[in-house]
Scaffold this motif. Structure first.
Motif, PDB file in Angstrom:
ATOM      1  N   ARG A   1      -3.645   4.112 -12.354  1.00 48.30           N
ATOM      2  CA  ARG A   1      -4.277   2.810 -12.539  1.00 48.30           C
ATOM      3  C   ARG A   1      -4.214   2.328 -13.980  1.00 48.30           C
TER       4      ARG A   1
ATOM      5  N   ASP B   1       0.832  -1.200   0.000  1.00 56.77           N
ATOM      6  CA  ASP B   1       0.000   0.000   0.000  1.00 56.77           C
ATOM      7  C   ASP B   1       0.868   1.251   0.000  1.00 56.77           C
TER       8      ASP B   1
ATOM      9  N   ASP C   1       1.098   1.355  -4.134  1.00 58.97           N
ATOM     10  CA  ASP C   1       0.085   2.343  -4.480  1.00 58.97           C
ATOM     11  C   ASP C   1       0.641   3.755  -4.307  1.00 58.97           C
TER      12      ASP C   1
END
Length: 246
Positions: A226, A159, A187
């Motif tokens: 993304r 993350d 991320d």
């Protein structure tokens, strides 16, 4: 040293005399890297399930403890890997993890590099946070690629990655993005870019699919887009990524 409570729920033993980050946190934990930590806090509060955090160049573990406090406040489990090569700083890191009873944190005593082997560390002035890999350094330590560390720790997704390894970022991240599966790409990446902004490193990260979402005087937080294409470093194909942050 001073034994203190930090971030509401954590414990640490701080040595402000010879480490800038310990001095800053001792003087006022709420002021230390406030914008960066608030971004991570909001990210943690908005999600669910275990939060996976990798602290590369963990120093004495302050970012790891801040993330742990945010996870506790949000009711989320934490899976953390804290990587620190300097033996003296490593001892402080282990002490702080023990004081906070942070059993969910895996401490890795190694330097990060683009290959497996050994490196030497050299001190820089009176700030322990600036110990760096240097030829002819006084202390020899093991060195490992980031992917190897994560494989051994059982990490399959990330993350948040905080990386502050005193000039080794490009080499380490270059090897990482060239070899790691896309599912392992963090991320969010938080890294020290300094007053100059380190445009070369940010350009390399843009090629890996990242764009800045927050910039402060010393650090940059980047997010993974993304629609990023297959991994590559440098020269990953894709559209130009504009700065999305202030």
């Amino acid at each position: 040293p001073f034994d203190v409570a930090l971030f509401g729920t954590q414990r640490a033993r701080l040595h402000p005399h010879d480490n800038r980050c310990e001095k800053r946190v001792f003087a006022g934990a709420h002021l230390w890297d406030g914008a960066e930590r608030r971004h991570l806090d909001a990210m943690i509060a908005a999600g669910s399930g275990p939060f996976v955090f990798v602290d590369a160049g963990a120093n004495v573990g302050l970012y790891t403890l801040s993330v742990r406090a945010a996870c506790q406040a949000a009711g989320r489990a934490l899976c953390a890997v804290a990587i620190e090569p300097d033996p003296d700083t490593l001892a402080r890191l282990r002490c702080n993890i023990d004081l906070s009873r942070a059993d969910e944190v895996t401490v890795v005593p190694a330097a990060l590099s683009d290959s497996t082997g050994t490196v030497t560390l050299a001190a820089s002035g009176t700030n322990r946070g600036e110990v760096r890999v240097a030829a002819g350094g006084a202390v020899e330590v093991p060195a490992r690629p980031l992917t190897d560390v994560l494989d051994q720790a059982g990490v399959t997704r990330i993350d948040g990655l905080k990386i502050d390894i005193e000039g080794m970022e490009a080499a380490v991240l270059g090897r990482f993005f060239a070899t790691a599966p896309a599912s392992l790409h963090p991320d969010v990446i938080l890294l020290e870019t300094g007053r100059s902004g380190n445009s070369a490193l940010l350009a390399q990260l843009a090629q890996a699919g990242y764009a800045p979402i927050l910039r402060t005087r010393m650090n940059t937080v980047l997010g993974l887009t993304r629609d990023a294409s297959a991994p590559g470093w440098p020269g990953r194909p894709g559209t130009h990524l504009a700065n999305q942050g202030p």
